[in-house]
Structures are given as C-alpha cells and as structure tokens.
Scaffold this motif. Structure first.
Motif, PDB file in Angstrom:
ATOM      1  N   GLY A  47      13.484  -0.979  -3.839  1.00 38.82           N
ATOM      2  CA  GLY A  47      12.896  -2.291  -3.580  1.00 38.82           C
ATOM      3  C   GLY A  47      12.758  -2.499  -2.097  1.00 38.82           C
ATOM      4  O   GLY A  47      13.050  -1.605  -1.293  1.00 38.82           O
ATOM      5  N   LEU A  48      12.278  -3.688  -1.739  1.00 40.87           N
ATOM      6  CA  LEU A  48      12.213  -4.020  -0.317  1.00 40.87           C
ATOM      7  C   LEU A  48      13.643  -4.071   0.220  1.00 40.87           C
ATOM      8  O   LEU A  48      14.577  -4.371  -0.537  1.00 40.87           O
ATOM      9  CB  LEU A  48      11.490  -5.358  -0.138  1.00 40.87           C
ATOM     10  CG  LEU A  48      10.001  -5.303  -0.508  1.00 40.87           C
ATOM     11  CD1 LEU A  48       9.395  -6.709  -0.566  1.00 40.87           C
ATOM     12  CD2 LEU A  48       9.218  -4.411   0.470  1.00 40.87           C
ATOM     13  N   PRO A  49      13.821  -3.750   1.504  1.00 38.60           N
ATOM     14  CA  PRO A  49      15.194  -3.629   2.011  1.00 38.60           C
ATOM     15  C   PRO A  49      16.087  -4.846   1.734  1.00 38.60           C
ATOM     16  O   PRO A  49      17.270  -4.686   1.458  1.00 38.60           O
ATOM     17  CB  PRO A  49      14.979  -3.417   3.515  1.00 38.60           C
ATOM     18  CG  PRO A  49      13.655  -2.712   3.589  1.00 38.60           C
ATOM     19  CD  PRO A  49      12.823  -3.305   2.494  1.00 38.60           C
ATOM     20  N   HIS A  50      15.514  -6.049   1.726  1.00 44.02           N
ATOM     21  CA  HIS A  50      16.369  -7.227   1.534  1.00 44.02           C
ATOM     22  C   HIS A  50      16.823  -7.411   0.091  1.00 44.02           C
ATOM     23  O   HIS A  50      17.734  -8.189  -0.186  1.00 44.02           O
ATOM     24  CB  HIS A  50      15.647  -8.503   2.022  1.00 44.02           C
ATOM     25  CG  HIS A  50      14.534  -8.932   1.112  1.00 44.02           C
ATOM     26  ND1 HIS A  50      13.234  -8.521   1.278  1.00 44.02           N
ATOM     27  CD2 HIS A  50      14.547  -9.728   0.003  1.00 44.02           C
ATOM     28  CE1 HIS A  50      12.480  -9.058   0.323  1.00 44.02           C
ATOM     29  NE2 HIS A  50      13.255  -9.783  -0.465  1.00 44.02           N
ATOM     30  N   GLU A  51      16.199  -6.693  -0.850  1.00 41.39           N
ATOM     31  CA  GLU A  51      16.513  -6.923  -2.265  1.00 41.39           C
ATOM     32  C   GLU A  51      17.169  -5.708  -2.945  1.00 41.39           C
ATOM     33  O   GLU A  51      17.584  -5.800  -4.102  1.00 41.39           O
ATOM     34  CB  GLU A  51      15.232  -7.271  -3.042  1.00 41.39           C
ATOM     35  CG  GLU A  51      14.240  -6.108  -3.112  1.00 41.39           C
ATOM     36  CD  GLU A  51      12.912  -6.469  -3.764  1.00 41.39           C
ATOM     37  OE1 GLU A  51      12.754  -7.616  -4.230  1.00 41.39           O
ATOM     38  OE2 GLU A  51      12.019  -5.608  -3.786  1.00 41.39           O
ATOM     39  N   GLY A  54      20.551  -2.864   2.404  1.00 46.12           N
ATOM     40  CA  GLY A  54      19.252  -2.175   2.455  1.00 46.12           C
ATOM     41  C   GLY A  54      18.557  -2.336   3.801  1.00 46.12           C
ATOM     42  O   GLY A  54      17.860  -1.434   4.254  1.00 46.12           O
ATOM     43  N   GLU A  55      18.759  -3.503   4.408  1.00 45.78           N
ATOM     44  CA  GLU A  55      18.101  -3.720   5.710  1.00 45.78           C
ATOM     45  C   GLU A  55      18.700  -2.806   6.777  1.00 45.78           C
ATOM     46  O   GLU A  55      17.991  -2.226   7.592  1.00 45.78           O
ATOM     47  CB  GLU A  55      18.205  -5.204   6.093  1.00 45.78           C
ATOM     48  CG  GLU A  55      17.271  -6.023   5.219  1.00 45.78           C
ATOM     49  CD  GLU A  55      17.470  -7.517   5.347  1.00 45.78           C
ATOM     50  OE1 GLU A  55      18.621  -7.977   5.287  1.00 45.78           O
ATOM     51  OE2 GLU A  55      16.460  -8.209   5.487  1.00 45.78           O
ATOM     52  N   LYS A  56      20.010  -2.646   6.733  1.00 43.71           N
ATOM     53  CA  LYS A  56      20.647  -1.725   7.687  1.00 43.71           C
ATOM     54  C   LYS A  56      20.180  -0.284   7.409  1.00 43.71           C
ATOM     55  O   LYS A  56      19.846   0.464   8.333  1.00 43.71           O
ATOM     56  CB  LYS A  56      22.169  -1.806   7.557  1.00 43.71           C
ATOM     57  CG  LYS A  56      22.864  -0.833   8.488  1.00 43.71           C
ATOM     58  CD  LYS A  56      24.362  -0.869   8.335  1.00 43.71           C
ATOM     59  CE  LYS A  56      24.997   0.266   9.130  1.00 43.71           C
ATOM     60  NZ  LYS A  56      26.427   0.400   8.833  1.00 43.71           N
ATOM     61  N   LEU A  57      20.139   0.078   6.133  1.00 40.28           N
ATOM     62  CA  LEU A  57      19.752   1.456   5.804  1.00 40.28           C
ATOM     63  C   LEU A  57      18.301   1.734   6.210  1.00 40.28           C
ATOM     64  O   LEU A  57      17.965   2.833   6.653  1.00 40.28           O
ATOM     65  CB  LEU A  57      19.971   1.707   4.310  1.00 40.28           C
ATOM     66  CG  LEU A  57      20.170   3.164   3.918  1.00 40.28           C
ATOM     67  CD1 LEU A  57      21.318   3.829   4.675  1.00 40.28           C
ATOM     68  CD2 LEU A  57      20.412   3.292   2.425  1.00 40.28           C
ATOM     69  N   TYR A  79      13.055  -6.197 -10.754  1.00 41.10           N
ATOM     70  CA  TYR A  79      13.044  -7.083  -9.586  1.00 41.10           C
ATOM     71  C   TYR A  79      12.157  -6.572  -8.448  1.00 41.10           C
ATOM     72  O   TYR A  79      11.857  -7.323  -7.520  1.00 41.10           O
ATOM     73  CB  TYR A  79      14.475  -7.317  -9.065  1.00 41.10           C
ATOM     74  CG  TYR A  79      15.139  -6.090  -8.492  1.00 41.10           C
ATOM     75  CD1 TYR A  79      14.945  -5.725  -7.166  1.00 41.10           C
ATOM     76  CD2 TYR A  79      15.945  -5.280  -9.280  1.00 41.10           C
ATOM     77  CE1 TYR A  79      15.547  -4.587  -6.639  1.00 41.10           C
ATOM     78  CE2 TYR A  79      16.550  -4.153  -8.766  1.00 41.10           C
ATOM     79  CZ  TYR A  79      16.349  -3.813  -7.437  1.00 41.10           C
ATOM     80  OH  TYR A  79      16.922  -2.687  -6.934  1.00 41.10           O
ATOM     81  N   ASN A  80      11.751  -5.302  -8.521  1.00 43.76           N
ATOM     82  CA  ASN A  80      10.946  -4.769  -7.409  1.00 43.76           C
ATOM     83  C   ASN A  80       9.581  -4.245  -7.847  1.00 43.76           C
ATOM     84  O   ASN A  80       8.832  -3.717  -7.030  1.00 43.76           O
ATOM     85  CB  ASN A  80      11.723  -3.673  -6.659  1.00 43.76           C
ATOM     86  CG  ASN A  80      11.941  -2.415  -7.501  1.00 43.76           C
ATOM     87  OD1 ASN A  80      11.178  -2.119  -8.402  1.00 43.76           O
ATOM     88  ND2 ASN A  80      12.985  -1.671  -7.198  1.00 43.76           N
ATOM     89  N   GLU A  81       9.260  -4.375  -9.151  1.00 44.99           N
ATOM     90  CA  GLU A  81       8.031  -3.737  -9.646  1.00 44.99           C
ATOM     91  C   GLU A  81       6.760  -4.308  -9.014  1.00 44.99           C
ATOM     92  O   GLU A  81       5.721  -3.658  -9.029  1.00 44.99           O
ATOM     93  CB  GLU A  81       7.949  -3.806 -11.184  1.00 44.99           C
ATOM     94  CG  GLU A  81       7.849  -5.183 -11.752  1.00 44.99           C
ATOM     95  CD  GLU A  81       7.856  -5.170 -13.273  1.00 44.99           C
ATOM     96  OE1 GLU A  81       7.129  -4.363 -13.872  1.00 44.99           O
ATOM     97  OE2 GLU A  81       8.612  -5.973 -13.872  1.00 44.99           O
ATOM     98  N   ASN A  82       6.849  -5.513  -8.481  1.00 47.55           N
ATOM     99  CA  ASN A  82       5.659  -6.102  -7.854  1.00 47.55           C
ATOM    100  C   ASN A  82       5.666  -5.997  -6.331  1.00 47.55           C
ATOM    101  O   ASN A  82       4.843  -6.626  -5.665  1.00 47.55           O
ATOM    102  CB  ASN A  82       5.530  -7.574  -8.278  1.00 47.55           C
ATOM    103  CG  ASN A  82       5.297  -7.685  -9.774  1.00 47.55           C
ATOM    104  OD1 ASN A  82       4.542  -6.891 -10.344  1.00 47.55           O
ATOM    105  ND2 ASN A  82       5.975  -8.608 -10.426  1.00 47.55           N
ATOM    106  N   GLU A  90       3.735  -3.424  -0.935  1.00 46.20           N
ATOM    107  CA  GLU A  90       4.312  -3.897   0.334  1.00 46.20           C
ATOM    108  C   GLU A  90       5.273  -2.850   0.902  1.00 46.20           C
ATOM    109  O   GLU A  90       5.280  -2.567   2.105  1.00 46.20           O
ATOM    110  CB  GLU A  90       5.048  -5.220   0.076  1.00 46.20           C
ATOM    111  CG  GLU A  90       5.382  -5.966   1.335  1.00 46.20           C
ATOM    112  CD  GLU A  90       6.117  -7.279   1.060  1.00 46.20           C
ATOM    113  OE1 GLU A  90       6.832  -7.722   1.958  1.00 46.20           O
ATOM    114  OE2 GLU A  90       5.981  -7.845  -0.044  1.00 46.20           O
ATOM    115  N   ALA A  91       6.072  -2.255   0.033  1.00 47.99           N
ATOM    116  CA  ALA A  91       7.027  -1.240   0.482  1.00 47.99           C
ATOM    117  C   ALA A  91       6.286   0.006   0.989  1.00 47.99           C
ATOM    118  O   ALA A  91       6.645   0.593   2.019  1.00 47.99           O
ATOM    119  CB  ALA A  91       7.961  -0.874  -0.660  1.00 47.99           C
TER     120      ALA A  91
END
Ligand code: SF4
Length: 209
Positions: A117-121, A131-134, A158-161, A165-166
């Motif tokens: 998912g996006l780093p924040h999620e 995730g943001e640190k990674l 939670y990240n399929e949409n 963006e990623a």
C-alpha cells in the motif's frame, strides 16, 4: 546436474522478525504456542552456501533477514566473491545509519521491500511497520547507488485503489514497482478484511473455486 550459474538457494537467515503480518506462518505458530524454528545463520554456514550456489535469495518465510547479526557480513561476502544476492525485507526497525552501511557494503545486491500500500497505510497489514520510514530507506538505497531497489506491493482491500498512485511514486523515485496478487484468503463464507473487493486483484485461492 544443474549448471553452476543456475544454482540458486532461498533461505531464512534467522528466526527474528518484529512485524506481525496476520497471514504469516509466524502467527500460526504463535497461536499454537509453538516456537519459531531456526537460528541465526553463522558466517561459516553462509560461506558454505556461497561456495556452492551462484545466487543467494534471502526471502524469509518466518523471519526478516536484516535481524541476523551477521547480515552486513553476508552482503560483504557476496560482494567479495562476486555472488548475486537478493534480500526481501519489510521491517523498519533499524536506524538509518545501519541501512546506509548495509546498502554501501554491496551496491549490486537486489533489495526487495515489502510495503503493501501507500507508505502511510502499509501498517494495516504489515503490523508494526513504519512504511513511511521504510520508503525513505528505499530512497536512501537509490541515493547510495544501489541499482535494484524493488517495491513489492501485495494487493489488499485497503490498498486496491491506490495502485496507480503507488506506481507513480515508485517511478518518480526510480524504484521498480512489483505488484503481487495473493490467494491466501479465508473461505468465501468467512469474513476476510484483507481480501480485495475487485476479484481481478486477487489470485483465485482453493476456497474461491
Ligand atoms: S515481515 Fe515476513 S516474516 Fe515478518 S511477520 Fe511479516 S511475513 Fe512474517
């Protein structure tokens, strides 16, 4: 006999991991009060593998390799002996100075980061992951000169949409984006909060047939 250049071994190099991904075998073991199997691979053991195999893939099934205390030595050994090494990691619990040292010890290593998912999620599945640190560590890898930095993204509900963006975020940072379709879903009748709604974004599991 397999030609030397094709000899590949995939290993768990330790038994440690601070994450608690719900579908990981670690959680099955834990819920059955069983010990996580294995130990920290020693430098001697690693050298034996490197002397026989052309390529080492450290893709833990029950561990994250970066927690083996000899891990940076493993990278250096592969560099010295001109062996290919791929590292799959998802844990973010190392200081930036450690990551820098690891990247610089072998710029030819392939680094595959599991950020779903996006780093924040991403912590929604990768429990205890920052995730943001990674993501910043992926950027650091590129800055250090690592050629192969891969963002592995398993598709969940939670990240399929957020895939486009990623993908763009990866491209903007010169990171290779790799989508993974999982088939590890609960039986159709049972609730599985991680299962993508869009069936084209999941592998058919035996429970879907
Ligand atoms: S990062 Fe890997 S080893 Fe650690 S809990 Fe998640 S799936 Fe399991």
């Amino acid at each position: 006999m397999t030609p030397y250049s094709q000899r590949l071994v995939t290993i768990d190099a330790t038994f440690r991991c601070p994450l608690e991904c719900p579908k990981c075998f670690r959680q099955t073991l834990r819920s059955n009060n069983m010990k996580i199997p294995g130990d920290d691979m020693t430098i001697e053991q690693f050298n034996k593998l490197v002397n026989y195999f052309a390529r080492i893939d450290i893709c833990g099934q029950v561990s994250d390799p970066i927690f083996n205390p000899n891990f940076i030595d493993f990278l250096k050994i592969c560099k010295e002996k001109n062996k290919k090494i791929s590292i799959h990691t998802a844990a973010s619990q190392k200081p930036e100075s450690w990551w820098k040292q690891a990247f610089e010890s072998n710029l030819d290593a392939h680094w595959i980061f599991g950020i779903d998912g996006l780093p924040h999620e991403s912590f929604l599945y990768r429990i205890n992951q920052d995730g943001e640190k990674l993501f910043k560590m992926m950027q650091l890898a590129k800055k250090c000169g690592v050629k192969y930095v891969i963002w592995q993204y398993i598709i969940f509900s939670y990240n399929e949409n957020h895939i486009e963006e990623a993908n763009k975020l990866a491209k903007d940072n010169d990171i290779i984006f790799e989508l993974n379709y999982s088939g590890r879903w609960q039986k159709e009748k049972e609730h599985d909060m991680y299962k993508p709604i869009d069936s084209s974004k999941r592998l058919i599991s035996k429970h879907d047939r």
